[in-house]
Write an enzyme that holds these catalytic residues in place. Structure first.
Site, PDB file in Angstrom:
ATOM      1  N   TYR A   4       0.857  -1.199   0.000  1.00  0.00           N
ATOM      2  CA  TYR A   4       0.000   0.000   0.000  1.00  0.00           C
ATOM      3  C   TYR A   4       0.890   1.246   0.000  1.00  0.00           C
ATOM      4  O   TYR A   4       1.788   1.378   0.829  1.00  0.00           O
ATOM      5  CB  TYR A   4      -0.917  -0.018   1.226  1.00  0.00           C
ATOM      6  CG  TYR A   4      -1.428   1.340   1.619  1.00  0.00           C
ATOM      7  CD1 TYR A   4      -2.200   2.099   0.737  1.00  0.00           C
ATOM      8  CD2 TYR A   4      -1.144   1.883   2.877  1.00  0.00           C
ATOM      9  CE1 TYR A   4      -2.660   3.355   1.084  1.00  0.00           C
ATOM     10  CE2 TYR A   4      -1.610   3.135   3.238  1.00  0.00           C
ATOM     11  CZ  TYR A   4      -2.359   3.866   2.335  1.00  0.00           C
ATOM     12  OH  TYR A   4      -2.803   5.118   2.676  1.00  0.00           O
ATOM     13  N   PHE A   5       0.622   2.171  -0.941  1.00  0.00           N
ATOM     14  CA  PHE A   5       1.408   3.405  -1.051  1.00  0.00           C
ATOM     15  C   PHE A   5       0.717   4.526  -0.293  1.00  0.00           C
ATOM     16  O   PHE A   5      -0.354   4.989  -0.684  1.00  0.00           O
ATOM     17  CB  PHE A   5       1.565   3.783  -2.530  1.00  0.00           C
ATOM     18  CG  PHE A   5       2.385   5.026  -2.761  1.00  0.00           C
ATOM     19  CD1 PHE A   5       3.667   5.133  -2.253  1.00  0.00           C
ATOM     20  CD2 PHE A   5       1.872   6.081  -3.512  1.00  0.00           C
ATOM     21  CE1 PHE A   5       4.437   6.277  -2.474  1.00  0.00           C
ATOM     22  CE2 PHE A   5       2.624   7.221  -3.750  1.00  0.00           C
ATOM     23  CZ  PHE A   5       3.912   7.323  -3.221  1.00  0.00           C
ATOM     24  N   GLY A   6       1.321   4.952   0.816  1.00  0.00           N
ATOM     25  CA  GLY A   6       0.816   6.093   1.578  1.00  0.00           C
ATOM     26  C   GLY A   6       1.591   7.345   1.198  1.00  0.00           C
ATOM     27  O   GLY A   6       2.818   7.370   1.294  1.00  0.00           O
ATOM     28  N   TYR A   7       0.886   8.374   0.767  1.00  0.00           N
ATOM     29  CA  TYR A   7       1.542   9.628   0.370  1.00  0.00           C
ATOM     30  C   TYR A   7       1.058  10.798   1.238  1.00  0.00           C
ATOM     31  O   TYR A   7       1.579  11.896   1.126  1.00  0.00           O
ATOM     32  CB  TYR A   7       1.270   9.933  -1.107  1.00  0.00           C
ATOM     33  CG  TYR A   7      -0.218   9.955  -1.437  1.00  0.00           C
ATOM     34  CD1 TYR A   7      -0.980  11.076  -1.198  1.00  0.00           C
ATOM     35  CD2 TYR A   7      -0.844   8.833  -1.981  1.00  0.00           C
ATOM     36  CE1 TYR A   7      -2.341  11.093  -1.480  1.00  0.00           C
ATOM     37  CE2 TYR A   7      -2.195   8.833  -2.269  1.00  0.00           C
ATOM     38  CZ  TYR A   7      -2.938   9.969  -2.011  1.00  0.00           C
ATOM     39  OH  TYR A   7      -4.280   9.971  -2.283  1.00  0.00           O
ATOM     40  N   GLY A   8       0.033  10.546   2.066  1.00  0.00           N
ATOM     41  CA  GLY A   8      -0.507  11.586   2.947  1.00  0.00           C
ATOM     42  C   GLY A   8      -0.175  11.269   4.387  1.00  0.00           C
ATOM     43  O   GLY A   8       0.972  10.916   4.712  1.00  0.00           O
ATOM     44  N   SER A   9      -1.171  11.348   5.261  1.00  0.00           N
ATOM     45  CA  SER A   9      -0.911  11.098   6.682  1.00  0.00           C
ATOM     46  C   SER A   9      -0.448   9.671   6.935  1.00  0.00           C
ATOM     47  O   SER A   9       0.198   9.403   7.951  1.00  0.00           O
ATOM     48  CB  SER A   9      -2.170  11.402   7.507  1.00  0.00           C
ATOM     49  OG  SER A   9      -3.234  10.558   7.111  1.00  0.00           O
ATOM     50  N   GLU A  82     -10.134   5.373   4.555  1.00  0.00           N
ATOM     51  CA  GLU A  82     -10.037   6.257   3.386  1.00  0.00           C
ATOM     52  C   GLU A  82     -11.384   6.451   2.691  1.00  0.00           C
ATOM     53  O   GLU A  82     -11.428   7.025   1.601  1.00  0.00           O
ATOM     54  CB  GLU A  82      -9.013   5.684   2.398  1.00  0.00           C
ATOM     55  CG  GLU A  82      -7.628   5.442   2.997  1.00  0.00           C
ATOM     56  CD  GLU A  82      -7.036   6.694   3.640  1.00  0.00           C
ATOM     57  OE1 GLU A  82      -7.211   7.782   3.067  1.00  0.00           O
ATOM     58  OE2 GLU A  82      -6.446   6.579   4.728  1.00  0.00           O
ATOM     59  N   TYR A 124      -2.700  18.567   9.745  1.00  0.00           N
ATOM     60  CA  TYR A 124      -2.541  17.504   8.750  1.00  0.00           C
ATOM     61  C   TYR A 124      -1.160  17.582   8.099  1.00  0.00           C
ATOM     62  O   TYR A 124      -0.472  16.556   7.934  1.00  0.00           O
ATOM     63  CB  TYR A 124      -3.653  17.645   7.704  1.00  0.00           C
ATOM     64  CG  TYR A 124      -3.646  16.580   6.638  1.00  0.00           C
ATOM     65  CD1 TYR A 124      -4.058  15.284   6.920  1.00  0.00           C
ATOM     66  CD2 TYR A 124      -3.232  16.874   5.339  1.00  0.00           C
ATOM     67  CE1 TYR A 124      -4.058  14.307   5.941  1.00  0.00           C
ATOM     68  CE2 TYR A 124      -3.233  15.905   4.351  1.00  0.00           C
ATOM     69  CZ  TYR A 124      -3.641  14.625   4.654  1.00  0.00           C
ATOM     70  OH  TYR A 124      -3.636  13.662   3.676  1.00  0.00           O
TER      71      TYR A 124
END
Length: 262
Positions: A4-9, A82, A124
C-alpha cells in the site's frame, strides 16, 4: 499480503497504527508522472482539504511516499479509513523504490469530493512532514511541504450542550442505535445528515469517536485512552480539537443526549 502506497498522513506509522494497520515492512518510494494535491475536501469543513494524487503525464513530476507491506485483513481497515467508494477510489500504481519497481495500491479522490479551493490544515501537514522526515524522503519535497499554504480555521468557544433533559447513553446502549454517534460526552443523531456523510453513518454509527479523533492530532503518540477522557486528562490542544469537532458534529447532526464512559 499486499503493498500500500501512503503519500498523505499514512506516511506516518503512528497515524497508520491509529487506523489499526500495522505493516510488516515500510520503504520509501516515489511515484513518477503524478503530483500531490490537497483537493479532497474533508467530511468536516474545519479540516480543510486532505491528500490526493493526480497524473500529469510529465515524468519529471513526482509524489514521494512510503510503501507499506500489509496483511490482507488490513485492506478492509484502509478502505474504511479512506472512505473507499465514497471519498476515495482505489487504484494500482507502479512505484520506484531502492530495490527496483514495485506495484502497490493507492487511494485517489473521487470527483464529487474534489474542491480545488481546499488547503490542508497545519495539523494535517505536520503529520505528513513528520512521516516524510522519519522515512528519509527527498529533502526538497519535504521543504515544499513546509512551505505549502494552509487552511485558516476560525477559533471556537468551548462546546456547551443545549439546555434541557436528555437521555444518557453508555457504550452498550449506543451500540444498539446505528444512527447515533458519541463524542466527548455528547451523543448526536446522524439520521438526517447531508449526503456527503452517508459513509460516516456506517463508520461512526453506534460508536464513540473521541479516541478516533484524538489519535489524529499531530502531536498524538497513540497512547490516549478512554480513562484519559473519563478523568478529563486532556491537554488544552486536545480539548480545543474536540471542541472544534463538537461544534462540527452539532452543525451536521442533532444533539440527543449525554454519553458516560463508566
Amino acid at each position: 499480503m499486499f503493498w500500500y502506497f501512503g503519500y498523505g498522513s499514512n506516511m506516518d506509522l503512528r497515524s497508520l497504527r491509529a487506523k489499526g494497520v500495522e505493516p510488516t515492512e515500510s520503504r520509501r518510494a516515489v511515484l513518477h508522472g503524478w503530483r500531490l494535491r490537497f483537493n479532497v475536501h474533508h467530511f468536516f469543513r474545519h479540516e480543510g482539504g486532505v491528500g490526493n494524487i493526480e497524473p500529469t503525464g510529465n515524468p519529471a513530476d513526482q509524489v514521494w511516499g512510503v510503501v507499506h507491506h500489509c496483511d490482507d485483513p488490513d485492506l478492509e481497515l484502509l478502505d474504511a479509513a479512506e472512505a473507499y467508494g465514497h471519498g476515495y477510489d482505489r487504484i494500482a500504481v507502479t512505484l520506484e523504490t531502492g530495490s527496483g519497481p514495485m506495484k502497490a495500491i493507492a487511494y485517489v479522490g473521487i470527483p464529487s469530493f474534489i474542491d480545488e479551493d481546499c488547503r490542508p490544515t497545519q495539523r494535517y501537514l505536520n503529520i505528513l512532514i513528520k512521516g516524510a522526515t522519519d522515512n528519509g524522503l527527498d529533502a526538497d519535497y519535504i521543504a515544499a511541504l513546509r512551505r505549502h499554504p494552509v487552511h485558516q480555521k476560525l477559533p471556537v468557544p468551548p462546546f456547551l450542550p443545549p439546555p434541557g433533559d436528555y437521555p444518557v447513553y453508555t457504550a452498550e446502549t449506543l451500540a444498539e442505535q446505528p444512527m447515533l454517534t458519541a463524542l466527548a460526552g455528547a451523543v448526536f443523531d446522524m439520521t438526517d445528515a447531508r449526503w456527503q456523510h452517508s459513509f460516516l453513518q456506517g463508520f461512526f454509527g453506534g460508536r464513540d469517536m473521541t479516541l478516533f479523533h484524538l489519535k489524529r492530532l499531530d502531536h498524538s503518540d497513540g497512547s490516549e485512552t478512554l480513562d484519559d477522557i473519563r478523568h478529563n486528562r486532556l491537554s488544552a490542544a486536545q480539548r480545543q480539537y474536540l471542541d472544534e469537532y463538537l461544534h462540527e458534529y452539532s452543525a451536521e447532526y442533532v444533539y440527543v443526549g449525554r454519553f458516560v464512559y463508566d
